[in-house]
Design an enzyme around this catalytic site. Structure first.
Site: not given
Ligand code: CP3
Length: 355
Positions: A19, A23, A32, A68, A155
């Protein structure tokens, strides 16, 4: 980074963050401000630019592709949204055996057929990385990734984020045949998503099994791990570019202290360890000489500088027990982390030398 993942110990320990794009960065929030997360992932110009932001700002040694884990499902036409601050939400959760049967009838080949935006975004990113790498005089690989079948299944059957993954844990025992069908199908889907990124130019891959730690170890071994092995095999089976001997593959999960040895499958080169298990202890539990990746507690990004530095040095020392070490957090960067603290971690890691 690539050498370390494959087992070498460069003088400077390489570092990237799960991540790292997101944000915590004002430049991410600016880009975004309009549109959904999924639209951003499927917009090659935006996805590649977001992927580059933390590499430019923090000086990390690799980019992780901005996407994602649910993107391959969205590509197949499954309706999903990402709720800010929560995570993926499916409008039609898989509640019944019939729901699962309908879903697994969708052809996983669609991921590859409709993956044009992913291929385009990876191509743009590797071109930008090559340019920056020239400037810096060091290679900057792109890490591709995919979600593990168990985490994706959790999920899908829950319909959204869950604290205890009860729906998934129930289904494993309540309807083992449907569970097996679902995870076998997800292995094809997510394996293709990972392979797509690697064929398009990513130099390494990571499988995220974020919720694997929620399972009893026996259930992990029988009902989650086999599909992860199949997903990883998709990447392992790809032909390698000229001059490349092996594609580095990383396996990561949260709360996985009891299953680290199981996660260390033959196809992987590095194991990501969350912040709950010290790296020397993880090395002992694995019983096989893999590269370890991790594992600063993300909470340490909020600690006073001397406290954080001491924790980083402790992890670098513990990481010496393994054949090689790639520094990372023990889970993703929290959204309210100070970007300057993240950059400071990179400097502290890069300044450290094994005694
Ligand atoms: O920088 C990076 O790591 C690359 C991109 C990345 C994202 N998600 C971007 C993202 C990666 C590798 C993921 C993987 C992901 N997504 C996982 C596995 C990693 C982990 O954290 O355990 C999981 C479980 C997800 C599912 C998911 N997507 C979650 C739990 C969330 C968070 C919700 C939140 O708003 O906090 C997301 C959204 C997400 N994925 C964001 C980003 C940058 C935030 C989206 C936004 O900007 O609104």
């Amino acid at each position: 980074m690539i050498r370390a993942l494959l087992g070498d110990r460069p003088e400077i320990t390489p570092v990237w963050f799960m991540r790292q794009a997101g944000r915590s960065l004002p430049e991410y929030r600016a880009l975004r401000s309009r549109g959904s997360m999924i639209d951003a992932c499927l917009d090659p110009a935006m996805a590649s630019e977001i992927t580059m932001q933390p590499v430019r700002r923090h000086g990390v040694d690799a980019a992780i592709f901005f996407s994602d884990i649910i993107i391959p499902l969205a590509l197949m036409g499954i309706h999903v949204e990402i709720a800010a601050g929560r995570g993926p939400v499916f409008s039609q959760p898989l509640h019944t055996t019939a729901d699962i049967a309908r879903t697994v009838a969708i052809d996983p080949a669609l991921v590859t057929e409709r993956g044009g935006p992913i291929v385009d975004a990876v191509g743009r990113t590797t071109a930008m990385l090559a340019e920056l790498s020239e400037e810096r005089g060091e290679p900057l690989p792109l890490i591709g990734f995919a979600g593990a079948p168990f985490t994706l299944a959790a999920y899908l059957v829950e319909g959204g984020p869950s604290k205890d993954h009860m729906a998934a844990r129930r289904l494993i025992h309540d309807d083992p045949a449907a569970w097996a069908d679902l995870t076998a199908w997800l292995a094809e889907v997510t394996g293709r998503f990972l392979a797509l990124q690697i064929e398009a130019g990513a130099s390494a891959g990571q499988l995220f099994d974020s919720w694997a730690g929620g399972l009893h170890p026996d259930d992990y071994r029988s009902s989650a791990l086999p599909a992860s092995v199949t997903a990883l095999a998709h990447a392992r089976a790809l032909p390698l570019p000229d001059g490349v001997d092996r594609l580095p593959l990383v396996h990561f999960g949260v709360g996985t202290g009891e299953i680290l040895a199981d996660m260390a499958t033959p196809d992987i080169d590095a194991l990501g360890v969350d912040y709950r298990v010290p790296l020397d202890e993880a090395h002992r539990r694995i019983g096989r000489d893999l590269t370890l990746q991790g594992n600063l507690d993300p909470a340490m990004l909020f600690a006073p500088e001397p406290v954080r530095t001491a924790a980083i040095h402790g992890i670098l020392e513990a990481g010496r027990s393994a054949r090689a070490h790639v520094f990372n957090l023990g889970h993703g960067v929290p959204m309210d982390a100070d970007p300057n603290a993240i950059s400071a971690v990179v400097r502290t890691v890069h300044d450290w030398r094994a005694r």
